[in-house]
Design a protein around this motif. Structure first.
Motif, short mmCIF file in Angstrom:
data_model
loop_
_atom_site.label_atom_id
_atom_site.label_comp_id
_atom_site.label_asym_id
_atom_site.label_seq_id
_atom_site.Cartn_x
_atom_site.Cartn_y
_atom_site.Cartn_z
N TRP A 450 10.83 16.46 6.47
CA TRP A 450 10.73 17.80 7.02
C TRP A 450 9.37 18.40 6.65
O TRP A 450 8.90 18.31 5.53
N CYS A 451 8.72 19.03 7.64
CA CYS A 451 7.35 19.57 7.51
C CYS A 451 6.32 18.45 7.39
O CYS A 451 5.35 18.55 6.63
N SER A 452 6.50 17.40 8.17
CA SER A 452 5.56 16.28 8.13
C SER A 452 4.15 16.70 8.51
O SER A 452 3.17 16.11 8.03
N ASN A 453 4.01 17.71 9.37
CA ASN A 453 2.66 18.16 9.73
C ASN A 453 1.92 18.73 8.53
O ASN A 453 0.69 18.64 8.46
N ASN A 454 2.64 19.32 7.58
CA ASN A 454 1.99 19.79 6.36
C ASN A 454 1.42 18.61 5.58
O ASN A 454 0.34 18.71 4.98
N LEU A 455 2.16 17.50 5.57
CA LEU A 455 1.64 16.30 4.91
C LEU A 455 0.39 15.80 5.62
O LEU A 455 -0.58 15.39 4.97
N MET A 456 0.42 15.83 6.95
CA MET A 456 -0.71 15.30 7.72
C MET A 456 -1.98 16.13 7.48
O MET A 456 -3.06 15.57 7.26
N THR A 457 -1.86 17.45 7.54
CA THR A 457 -3.05 18.27 7.32
C THR A 457 -3.51 18.18 5.87
O THR A 457 -4.71 18.25 5.58
N SER A 458 -2.57 17.99 4.94
CA SER A 458 -2.95 17.84 3.54
C SER A 458 -3.65 16.51 3.29
O SER A 458 -4.61 16.45 2.52
N LEU A 459 -3.17 15.45 3.92
CA LEU A 459 -3.84 14.16 3.80
C LEU A 459 -5.26 14.25 4.36
O LEU A 459 -6.22 13.74 3.74
N ALA A 460 -5.41 14.88 5.51
CA ALA A 460 -6.74 15.04 6.08
C ALA A 460 -7.65 15.84 5.14
O ALA A 460 -8.83 15.52 4.96
N THR A 461 -7.09 16.89 4.52
CA THR A 461 -7.86 17.68 3.57
C THR A 461 -8.24 16.84 2.36
O THR A 461 -9.37 16.93 1.85
N GLN A 462 -7.32 16.00 1.88
CA GLN A 462 -7.63 15.13 0.74
C GLN A 462 -8.76 14.17 1.08
O GLN A 462 -9.64 13.89 0.25
N PRO A 523 -1.54 31.96 19.13
CA PRO A 523 -2.19 30.67 18.84
C PRO A 523 -2.38 30.46 17.35
O PRO A 523 -2.44 31.41 16.56
N GLY A 524 -2.47 29.19 16.97
CA GLY A 524 -2.88 28.85 15.61
C GLY A 524 -1.79 28.45 14.66
O GLY A 524 -2.09 28.05 13.53
N GLY A 525 -0.51 28.56 15.03
CA GLY A 525 0.57 28.24 14.10
C GLY A 525 0.87 26.75 14.08
O GLY A 525 1.10 26.14 15.12
N LEU A 526 0.86 26.15 12.89
CA LEU A 526 1.23 24.75 12.74
C LEU A 526 2.74 24.63 12.67
O LEU A 526 3.38 25.22 11.78
N VAL A 527 3.33 23.88 13.59
CA VAL A 527 4.79 23.70 13.57
C VAL A 527 5.16 22.62 12.55
O VAL A 527 4.33 21.83 12.12
N ASP A 528 6.46 22.61 12.17
CA ASP A 528 6.93 21.65 11.16
C ASP A 528 6.56 20.21 11.49
O ASP A 528 6.15 19.45 10.62
N GLY A 529 6.76 19.83 12.74
CA GLY A 529 6.38 18.49 13.17
C GLY A 529 7.52 17.50 13.17
O GLY A 529 8.64 17.78 12.75
#
Length: 590
Positions: A450-462, A523-529
């Motif tokens: 749940w909230c995989s998109n948060n993981l994806m943006t965090s991995l990209a940030t890392q 615009p601009g909201g990241l959905v859970d994914g």
């Protein structure tokens, strides 16, 4: 007769090819000229013909590309192919075309300014989430937050906890997520101070005020953090609970009832470092270092930034940061979220990473050696034990935040040998996800919890922060693949941010009250994914109130729906959006 047979055969083959289902997955924003440029095309049948890269609008074919078969792993019975056009660097608008099926991709750009300014959309979504005065809705809500529980005063005592941000599509407020959102935005500013616009004032209304809008938004968070820590031994960690979940409602017409009637006072939960819950669902809290540490880190960052803007405010932030850090030292462990009548809550289990971040930021703000020494100790304990990047799965918000910003913050102020240690922590996580990504045609290695998109943006940030720490650029193509997933190179061919890009395929039927009640598309909201089907099938209350736009593209591995009723995949989150600002600003700058 021969001519007739040739014509008949051609018509038959054309009909057969035209009937083939061919799906394109490509980053709908596009690519920088020097990027690795890849798309995925897939079909239930084998794809025989070349793919053309077409210039828009003149329809000139730039190159023909032979589809390269890729392993599908667990991604179903489709035939997947990679389309690589990295050699093309000329700027313009393009699309991919499969002539046999007359199927094309969305139009995308190749250009040096393809990503310019998108971070401002994310800030606009954050303003939509404001509680108190909301500039997007032009209303004031939840002025009576809240009435105390578990505090040092009698239960139901009034405390001023107004302000902050609504967490997601609901209207709860959490220090767990707000502390991270505030700190992330402040770090984005320190990394890219010249990349933010000044178009709104402190209230989020149109009009310049001489302060970048990212700082106006971060200060909305800082002000709330200060309210939640009214005394050295007091810290409020949550406003409201699942009694909020009574359908969609406009924030200033809240029908939830916490014992004082609808649209009135809401529960304000104080951190105690012990299990909490007013009904049968008890948290597993055993400290408060997670929320105290993150809040201290954000306030110490704010103190450094506001030293040049408002010295009195800077001093106030720094004193609160010191006090909260001391609270975290005294009560090591985690304060989890509270639920009332439902089993779902934020189950954070990590805290060393937060105290590391706080120690590093306090050292920078004060120069006191003890903060740095303690931060180094916390870093070695945290290492990668607190990171989802070296694990195959995790519970919802178990390993939060989804990136350890403390490693990056501390890296700036330690000796070279310790810097290498911190770099290794990031690199081990990156390499682990790369190994997993090799089983995916889309080059993604995150677990679809749940909230995989948060993981994806965090991995990209890392990946971004690792490159800044080490100077090692070997992961640029991998970073590009994670970015591309977020904007359309995924099974559904959709962006994961509302309204981005403007003419693309993006979440519309989102699980938020402003959309459902007012038809607002912000615009601009990241959905859970997307999430694993095994998780999705076990969640309570999921409904699809409209036909699935992606029914032909769905696979048996992970699922995503653009539907209001699918709160698990299509609900925009405040912390996910704020936690994408470093990534989006990096893309804009580059």
């Amino acid at each position: 007769m021969k001519q007739f047979l040739f014509l008949l055969t051609g018509l038959f083959l054309g009909f057969q090819a035209f009937s083939q289902e061919v799906y394109f997955s490509v980053n709908q924003i596009g690519f920088l000229p020097a990027d690795s440029k890849k798309a995925i095309v897939f079909s239930p049948e084998k794809i025989q013909n070349n793919i053309h890269l077409i210039q828009y609008p003149d329809s000139a074919s730039i190159i023909k590309i032979k589809p390269k078969p890729v392993e599908s792993g667990a991604w179903g019975d489709f035939n997947y192919y990679e389309i690589d056009f990295s050699e093309i660097e000329n700027e313009g608008e393009f699309f991919l075309w499969h002539s046999a099926s007359e199927t094309s991709s969305p139009i995308f750009k190749i250009g040096s300014k393809a990503y310019q300014g998108y971070q401002e959309d994310l800030l606009h979504f954050m303003r939509q989430q404001r509680c108190g005065y909301n500039p997007v809705l032009d209303m004031v809500c939840h002025e009576k937050d809240g009435r105390s529980f578990f505090g040092p005063m009698p239960d139901s005592t009034y405390v001023d906890a107004s302000g902050g941000w609504h967490d997601a599509g609901d209207q709860l407020k959490y220090l767990i997520t707000s502390s991270y959102a505030t700190g992330h935005m402040l770090m984005a500013y320190t990394l890219f101070p010249d990349q933010f616009e000044d178009k709104v004032n402190a209230l989020g209304q149109d009009g310049e005020n001489g302060i970048p809008d990212v700082l106006d938004e971060a200060k909305w968070g800082l002000d709330w953090l200060l309210k939640l820590h009214p005394a050295p031994n007091q810290l409020i960690h949550q406003i409201a609970d699942d009694r909020d979940h009574r359908g969609f409602k406009i924030p200033n017409q809240d029908n939830s009832d916490y014992g004082w009637g609808a649209n009135s006072y809401r529960a304000a939960y104080f951190a105690t470092g012990k299990p909490q819950g007013l009904m049968q669902y008890q948290s597993e809290s055993n400290g408060m270092a997670n929320i105290a540490g993150r809040s201290a880190a954000a306030l110490a960052l704010g103190a450094r930034i506001w030293k040049e803007i408002d010295e009195a405010y800077s001093i106030r932030c720094l004193e609160a940061a010191k006090s909260l850090y001391a609270l975290g030292r005294k009560y090591e462990g985690v304060q989890q979220g509270n639920s009332f009548g439902a089993p779902y809550r934020y189950n954070e289990e990590t805290w060393n990473d937060d105290m590391e971040w706080a120690g590093a930021e306090l050292f920078k703000a004060t120069g006191e050696q003890s903060y740095r020494d303690q931060a180094k100790e916390y870093a070695l304990i945290s290492s990668n034990e607190d990171s989802w990047t070296v694990k195959d799965s995790a519970s919802h918000y178990q390993l939060y935040p989804f990136i350890n910003l403390g490693h990056f913050s501390l890296h700036e102020v330690v000796e070279p040998e310790f810097q290498k240690t911190l770099e290794t922590f990031y690199q081990e996580g990156i390499d682990y996800t790369i190994t997993k990504s090799k089983t995916s045609p889309f080059e993604v290695g995150i677990p679809f919890i749940w909230c995989s998109n948060n993981l994806m943006t965090s991995l990209a940030t890392q990946l971004i922060l690792y490159e800044k720490m080490s100077g090692d650029k070997q992961y640029q193509p991998y970073l590009t693949a994670q970015r591309d997933w977020l904007f359309g190179k995924n099974p559904w061919g959709t962006s994961m941010f509302t309204g981005i890009p403007e003419k693309g395929d993006f979440p519309v039927y989102v699980h938020t009250a402003p959309y459902v009640m007012l038809g607002l598309e912000i615009p601009g909201g990241l959905v859970d994914g997307p999430i694993f089907r095994t998780i999705h099938s076990g969640l309570i209350g999921l409904t699809l109130e409209r036909p699935d736009d992606y029914v032909g593209r769905q696979n048996p591995f992970v699922v995503y729906h653009d539907a209001v009723g699918d709160y698990s995949t299509n609900e925009p989150t405040m912390d996910g959006t704020a936690g994408s600002i470093i990534l989006m600003t990096y893309l804009s700058k580059n």
